[in-house]
Write a protein that holds these residues in place. Structure first.
Motif, PDB file in Angstrom:
ATOM      1  N   MET A 181       0.856  -1.192   0.000  1.00  0.00           N
ATOM      2  CA  MET A 181       0.000   0.000   0.000  1.00  0.00           C
ATOM      3  C   MET A 181       0.887   1.236   0.000  1.00  0.00           C
ATOM      4  O   MET A 181       1.817   1.342   0.778  1.00  0.00           O
ATOM      5  CB  MET A 181      -0.887   0.007   1.255  1.00  0.00           C
ATOM      6  N   THR A 182       0.612   2.139  -0.902  1.00  0.00           N
ATOM      7  CA  THR A 182       1.375   3.385  -0.930  1.00  0.00           C
ATOM      8  C   THR A 182       0.754   4.406   0.011  1.00  0.00           C
ATOM      9  O   THR A 182       1.457   5.105   0.733  1.00  0.00           O
ATOM     10  CB  THR A 182       1.420   3.925  -2.359  1.00  0.00           C
ATOM     11  N   ALA A 183      -0.562   4.533   0.001  1.00  0.00           N
ATOM     12  CA  ALA A 183      -1.259   5.430   0.915  1.00  0.00           C
ATOM     13  C   ALA A 183      -1.920   4.609   2.008  1.00  0.00           C
ATOM     14  O   ALA A 183      -2.268   3.447   1.800  1.00  0.00           O
ATOM     15  CB  ALA A 183      -2.307   6.236   0.154  1.00  0.00           C
ATOM     16  N   HIS A 202       2.178 -11.217  12.685  1.00  0.00           N
ATOM     17  CA  HIS A 202       1.769 -12.272  11.761  1.00  0.00           C
ATOM     18  C   HIS A 202       0.293 -12.105  11.381  1.00  0.00           C
ATOM     19  O   HIS A 202      -0.074 -12.218  10.209  1.00  0.00           O
ATOM     20  CB  HIS A 202       1.962 -13.651  12.404  1.00  0.00           C
ATOM     21  N   ARG A 203      -0.549 -11.838  12.369  1.00  0.00           N
ATOM     22  CA  ARG A 203      -1.992 -11.707  12.096  1.00  0.00           C
ATOM     23  C   ARG A 203      -2.278 -10.472  11.235  1.00  0.00           C
ATOM     24  O   ARG A 203      -3.123 -10.516  10.337  1.00  0.00           O
ATOM     25  CB  ARG A 203      -2.763 -11.599  13.418  1.00  0.00           C
ATOM     26  N   LYS A 259      -4.027  -7.602   6.405  1.00  0.00           N
ATOM     27  CA  LYS A 259      -3.675  -6.651   5.349  1.00  0.00           C
ATOM     28  C   LYS A 259      -3.867  -7.270   3.967  1.00  0.00           C
ATOM     29  O   LYS A 259      -4.515  -6.675   3.092  1.00  0.00           O
ATOM     30  CB  LYS A 259      -2.224  -6.203   5.526  1.00  0.00           C
ATOM     31  N   THR A 260      -3.324  -8.453   3.776  1.00  0.00           N
ATOM     32  CA  THR A 260      -3.463  -9.129   2.486  1.00  0.00           C
ATOM     33  C   THR A 260      -4.927  -9.353   2.144  1.00  0.00           C
ATOM     34  O   THR A 260      -5.376  -9.094   1.015  1.00  0.00           O
ATOM     35  CB  THR A 260      -2.725 -10.478   2.520  1.00  0.00           C
ATOM     36  N   GLU A 262      -6.744  -7.066  -0.749  1.00  0.00           N
ATOM     37  CA  GLU A 262      -7.177  -7.883  -1.891  1.00  0.00           C
ATOM     38  C   GLU A 262      -8.669  -7.701  -2.140  1.00  0.00           C
ATOM     39  O   GLU A 262      -9.113  -7.519  -3.270  1.00  0.00           O
ATOM     40  CB  GLU A 262      -6.856  -9.347  -1.598  1.00  0.00           C
ATOM     41  N   GLN A 263      -9.457  -7.764  -1.059  1.00  0.00           N
ATOM     42  CA  GLN A 263     -10.903  -7.621  -1.191  1.00  0.00           C
ATOM     43  C   GLN A 263     -11.275  -6.211  -1.634  1.00  0.00           C
ATOM     44  O   GLN A 263     -12.153  -6.022  -2.483  1.00  0.00           O
ATOM     45  CB  GLN A 263     -11.567  -7.935   0.154  1.00  0.00           C
ATOM     46  N   LEU A 264     -10.605  -5.212  -1.084  1.00  0.00           N
ATOM     47  CA  LEU A 264     -10.895  -3.828  -1.449  1.00  0.00           C
ATOM     48  C   LEU A 264     -10.533  -3.566  -2.909  1.00  0.00           C
ATOM     49  O   LEU A 264     -11.302  -2.926  -3.643  1.00  0.00           O
ATOM     50  CB  LEU A 264     -10.114  -2.892  -0.529  1.00  0.00           C
TER      51      LEU A 264
END
Length: 378
Positions: A1-3, A347-348, A353-354, A358-360
């Motif tokens: 993510m850049t922002a 780890h969580r 984040k992934t 991904e969903q967004l």
């Protein structure tokens, strides 16, 4: 993510652990999400005297918004959260849960996600099974994603059966900045420590796994912490009840007894795959952990090597009768190393984040395709 991705969460409390067992989970997860590039605002109601029992200042890794526990206060908070990239309703807020469960999906738009984050999935699902008229039946499918505090395959399948688009367990974990070994303190001395608030679906198991072995071993001292155990509970003379233990004292509590006992609530023990925060707090502090038996424990800690699994009060008493200080330290250190290597909130957070990005991204791509198709049809 850049922002930074903005995330608004409606939960019970971030700044107070008073009658709020999810506090450690929220803090560890949100701190790690901040490190992963999320900008988190946590909305909590001013209720249940939690603000009068705060055990932390507003953190630098999240914005804390405490709103009045009124309908107007709730709606003002929802309006403030409207523009976030991800809007989360956690279970068990304690005030206006039904309204929040209905209102958060209404904030869904083409460029954001709405998430239901269940911090007590076994209880939520049992409530829905028991009551076909429960209003949450109509809301589950309206969320883009359901995240759960645990529960494994049984919880995932149940949520899918209730209409969830997608359900992913995000288990408790260790926050090594918060929970770590410290010197023992005499005020928390004992052979076995148990820390947990008095709740209806936990009390019978506390009597079996803690009060019974204390009665069986009258010459050993037992340490008990948590709210609610000072009324109409017959504690044997060898139990030192210290009441509510603030989070600043959790490490000392866990490091001062020979062993620490975890007791799951009935629903979590029945479903399995639901390690509570106490498991990670105690093992992360290097404590020798005794844990009531439930399916999936070995996914987090290896029985007999990193945790001692017990089936009843007699087994607890038998373990304490033969456990040495050297053995306890060895088991606790193995558990701590296991959690640091595989089960921290870092780890969580990477998993979350992934999943969310991904969903967004998928929602945004789908919206663009729909817009292009619409323009082509004009």
């Amino acid at each position: 993510m850049t922002a930074k991705v903005t995330l608004a969460m409606f939960g019970s409390s971030l700044v107070s652990a008073y009658w709020n067992g999810a506090a450690t989970y929220y803090r560890g997860m949100i701190r790690a999400l901040d490190e992963c590039g999320f900008d988190v605002t946590f909305y909590e109601p001013d209720a249940f005297e939690r603000q009068q029992h705060r055990d932390m200042a507003d953190p630098p890794w999240a914005k804390s918004v405490v709103y009045p526990a009124t309908p107007d206060g709730m709606h003002t908070a929802l309006e403030q959260a409207r523009d976030a990239d991800i809007i989360v309703k956690a279970s068990g807020v304690g005030v206006f849960d039904e309204a929040l469960e209905s209102e958060v999906p209404r904030l869904r738009r083409a460029s954001n996600l709405t998430v239901f984050w269940d911090v007590d999935a076994p209880a939520t699902l049992q409530r829905m099974r028991d009551n076909p008229q429960d209003p949450f039946h109509a809301q589950v499918s309206k969320y883009d994603l359901v995240l759960t505090y645990g529960g494994g395959p049984p919880v995932v399948q149940s949520y899918v059966n209730f209409g969830a688009r997608r359900c992913v367990p995000i288990y408790n974990a260790l926050d090594p900045m918060t929970h770590h070994p410290v010197p023992a303190e005499s005020r928390f001395h004992g052979a076995l420590g148990f820390l947990g608030n008095r709740l209806p679906d936990r009390e019978a198991r506390v009597r079996e796994f803690f009060l019974k072995p204390a009665a069986l071993l009258p010459k050993q001292s037992f340490l008990m912490g948590g709210a609610g155990w000072d009324s109409n509970v017959a504690l044997s003379p060898n139990i030192n009840y210290v009441g509510h233990v603030y989070t600043r004292d959790h490490n000392a509590f866990n490091c001062s007894t020979l062993a620490v006992l975890n007791i799951n609530r009935d629903s979590m023990a029945h479903v399995g795959y639901s390690p509570p925060t106490r498991v990670f707090e105690a093992a992360g502090a290097g404590a020798c952990l005794l844990c009531d038996a439930w399916e999936g424990l070995e996914q987090f800690l290896e029985p007999d090597e990193e945790v001692l699994r017990v089936a009843n009060g007699e087994e607890v008493a038998a373990v304490l009768s033969r456990l040495t200080t050297q053995q306890a330290r060895r088991i606790g250190e193995r558990a701590r190393r296991r959690l640091l290597g595989e089960h921290t909130y870092r780890h969580r957070a990477q998993q979350v984040k992934t999943l969310l990005v991904e969903q967004l991204s998928g929602r945004v791509r789908s919206t663009r395709v729909d817009e292009e198709r619409h323009r082509a049809a004009l």
